[in-house]
Design a protein around this motif. Structure first.
Motif, PDB file in Angstrom:
ATOM      1  N   ASP A 264      78.433  76.096  80.036  1.00 59.44           N
ATOM      2  CA  ASP A 264      79.575  76.949  79.663  1.00 59.44           C
ATOM      3  C   ASP A 264      81.088  76.211  80.013  1.00 59.44           C
ATOM      4  N   GLU A 265      80.917  75.445  80.793  1.00 63.92           N
ATOM      5  CA  GLU A 265      82.457  74.884  81.018  1.00 63.92           C
ATOM      6  C   GLU A 265      82.563  73.431  80.448  1.00 63.92           C
TER       7      GLU A 265
ATOM      8  N   ALA B  34      86.411  71.606  79.946  1.00 70.65           N
ATOM      9  CA  ALA B  34      86.673  70.833  80.653  1.00 70.65           C
ATOM     10  C   ALA B  34      87.094  69.331  79.855  1.00 70.65           C
ATOM     11  N   THR B  35      86.203  69.008  79.161  1.00 70.67           N
ATOM     12  CA  THR B  35      86.203  67.684  78.298  1.00 70.67           C
ATOM     13  C   THR B  35      87.736  67.783  77.605  1.00 70.67           C
ATOM     14  N   ALA B  36      87.820  68.712  77.064  1.00 71.05           N
ATOM     15  CA  ALA B  36      89.272  68.978  76.281  1.00 71.05           C
ATOM     16  C   ALA B  36      90.367  68.805  77.014  1.00 71.05           C
ATOM     17  N   PHE B  37      90.281  69.701  78.307  1.00 70.50           N
ATOM     18  CA  PHE B  37      91.440  69.570  79.186  1.00 70.50           C
ATOM     19  C   PHE B  37      91.619  68.174  79.727  1.00 70.50           C
TER      20      PHE B  37
ATOM     21  N   LEU C  49      75.394  69.890  83.166  1.00 74.57           N
ATOM     22  CA  LEU C  49      74.241  70.202  84.204  1.00 74.57           C
ATOM     23  C   LEU C  49      73.153  71.262  83.515  1.00 74.57           C
ATOM     24  N   GLY C  50      71.886  70.907  83.761  1.00 78.23           N
ATOM     25  CA  GLY C  50      70.838  71.924  83.398  1.00 78.23           C
ATOM     26  C   GLY C  50      71.007  73.280  84.076  1.00 78.23           C
ATOM     27  N   GLU C  51      71.381  72.768  85.352  1.00 79.17           N
ATOM     28  CA  GLU C  51      71.264  73.951  86.523  1.00 79.17           C
ATOM     29  C   GLU C  51      72.038  73.451  87.768  1.00 79.17           C
ATOM     30  N   GLY C  52      72.476  74.614  88.398  1.00 79.44           N
ATOM     31  CA  GLY C  52      73.273  74.280  89.786  1.00 79.44           C
ATOM     32  C   GLY C  52      74.834  74.327  89.312  1.00 79.44           C
ATOM     33  N   PRO C  53      75.743  74.344  90.587  1.00 80.40           N
ATOM     34  CA  PRO C  53      77.007  74.576  90.293  1.00 80.40           C
ATOM     35  C   PRO C  53      77.810  73.176  90.208  1.00 80.40           C
ATOM     36  N   ARG C  54      78.893  73.553  89.774  1.00 85.70           N
ATOM     37  CA  ARG C  54      79.807  72.292  89.319  1.00 85.70           C
ATOM     38  C   ARG C  54      80.056  71.370  90.600  1.00 85.70           C
ATOM     39  N   ARG C  55      80.378  70.275  90.477  1.00 82.82           N
ATOM     40  CA  ARG C  55      80.634  69.244  91.472  1.00 82.82           C
ATOM     41  C   ARG C  55      81.045  68.052  90.913  1.00 82.82           C
ATOM     42  N   LEU C  56      81.695  67.357  91.774  1.00 77.51           N
ATOM     43  CA  LEU C  56      81.925  65.940  91.502  1.00 77.51           C
ATOM     44  C   LEU C  56      81.244  64.699  92.018  1.00 77.51           C
TER      45      LEU C  56
ATOM     46  N   VAL D  92      98.250  71.814  94.174  1.00 80.12           N
ATOM     47  CA  VAL D  92      96.859  71.921  93.868  1.00 80.12           C
ATOM     48  C   VAL D  92      96.697  73.148  92.565  1.00 80.12           C
ATOM     49  N   LEU D  93      95.805  72.452  91.690  1.00 80.47           N
ATOM     50  CA  LEU D  93      95.816  73.371  90.275  1.00 80.47           C
ATOM     51  C   LEU D  93      94.489  73.650  90.003  1.00 80.47           C
ATOM     52  N   GLN D  94      94.356  74.615  89.219  1.00 80.11           N
ATOM     53  CA  GLN D  94      92.946  75.134  88.875  1.00 80.11           C
ATOM     54  C   GLN D  94      93.003  74.758  87.305  1.00 80.11           C
ATOM     55  N   PRO D  95      92.152  74.073  86.674  1.00 77.28           N
ATOM     56  CA  PRO D  95      92.079  73.762  85.435  1.00 77.28           C
ATOM     57  C   PRO D  95      91.460  75.212  84.636  1.00 77.28           C
ATOM     58  N   PRO D  96      91.584  74.967  83.433  1.00 74.28           N
ATOM     59  CA  PRO D  96      90.775  76.081  82.695  1.00 74.28           C
ATOM     60  C   PRO D  96      89.342  76.220  82.650  1.00 74.28           C
ATOM     61  N   ALA D  97      88.658  75.040  82.933  1.00 80.12           N
ATOM     62  CA  ALA D  97      87.351  74.859  83.261  1.00 80.12           C
ATOM     63  C   ALA D  97      87.216  73.835  84.408  1.00 80.12           C
ATOM     64  N   GLY D  98      86.055  74.080  85.291  1.00 83.98           N
ATOM     65  CA  GLY D  98      85.946  73.059  86.218  1.00 83.98           C
ATOM     66  C   GLY D  98      86.670  73.481  87.545  1.00 83.98           C
ATOM     67  N   GLY D  99      86.370  72.415  88.463  1.00 81.13           N
ATOM     68  CA  GLY D  99      86.997  72.796  89.831  1.00 81.13           C
ATOM     69  C   GLY D  99      88.383  72.225  90.063  1.00 81.13           C
ATOM     70  N   VAL D 100      89.067  72.615  91.301  1.00 83.34           N
ATOM     71  CA  VAL D 100      90.316  72.296  91.387  1.00 83.34           C
ATOM     72  C   VAL D 100      90.690  70.830  91.468  1.00 83.34           C
TER      73      VAL D 100
END
Length: 239
Positions: A13-14, A18-21, A57-64, A223-231
């Motif tokens: 759902d992110e 995130a891709t557009a951002f 991701l199919g499952e799990g939290p966001r990461r880099l 430090v910024l928070q994007p509309p989708a994804g992590g800081v």
């Protein structure tokens, strides 16, 4: 190591947001989806080779995670294990997924780029996504920095500020590696993207127009928070 790619791994759902951002942040084109279920896209610079990608991701939290490009992933994986990494998966497609001593996921892959993309020119200022910051718990700091120094073959550069160190980026490499020693413990090493810019205030305003929220303004970075994804951070380094 011949190249380094940063991969944003995101819940389904992110991904679109995130891709557009990040396409707007970088000024890069979005590649057609690829992978067995179309889970991968690349951000393609107008000049230079790809070094930023996104994965649904199919499952799990966001990461880099990092893709470390090497001539022979299997041989490099053996060396990485000797340095303290743990192999998580060996793909039939030729790449190897590992965890660093501090728990940061990374892949050893065989294909590589060759031309570093120039900074984006926004008229009155320039910017580039050109650094990955590894956020390292204090108890894991020495082992983690030693691991990445040995794995990459890049020289370790200590900073006067005890909170940070880095690796010396060779000419032409797309991403610099920064280490930040966290003040508090956390379960494992994490990572985030940093931008360099010639005008941090103007670049922050541009990101806010794309939907980001500035959550903390420090002496040399925001430090910024994007509309989708992590800081992520915008820094005063010269792109």
């Amino acid at each position: 190591m011949t190249w380094l790619t940063a991969f944003l791994d995101l819940p389904a759902d992110e991904v679109d947001g995130a891709t557009a951002f990040w396409a707007g942040v970088t000024g890069y084109a979005v590649s057609p989806p690829r992978g067995p279920s179309g889970e991968f896209v690349s951000l393609v610079p107008p000049d230079g080779d790809v070094h930023l990608k996104l994965q649904r991701l199919g499952e799990g939290p966001r990461r880099l995670h990092l893709d470390v490009h090497v001539p022979d992933p299997d041989q490099a994986a053996l060396r990485a294990e000797r340095l303290g990494a743990t192999v998580l998966h060996r793909s039939e497609h030729g790449y190897v997924v590992l965890s660093s001593p501090g728990g940061l996921t990374h892949c050893l892959v065989g294909h590589a780029g060759a031309r570093r993309a120039p900074p984006a020119d926004w008229g009155a200022h320039r910017s580039a996504v050109d650094q990955v910051c590894l956020d390292v718990p204090p108890s894991a700091y020495v082992r983690e920095t030693e691991f990445w120094t040995a794995l990459t073959g890049w020289a370790f550069e200590p900073h006067e500020n005890e909170e940070f160190d880095s690796l010396a980026r060779p000419s032409g490499a797309p991403l610099r590696v920064l280490f930040q020693k966290l003040r508090a413990e956390q379960e494992q090493v994490s990572a985030h993207l940093d931008l360099s810019t010639t005008d941090r205030a103007a670049e922050t305003t541009r990101h806010e127009a794309l939907g980001a929220l500035a959550v903390s303004i420090r002496g040399r970075w925001t430090v910024l928070q994007p509309p989708a994804g992590g800081v992520y951070c915008i820094t005063d380094r010269t792109p």
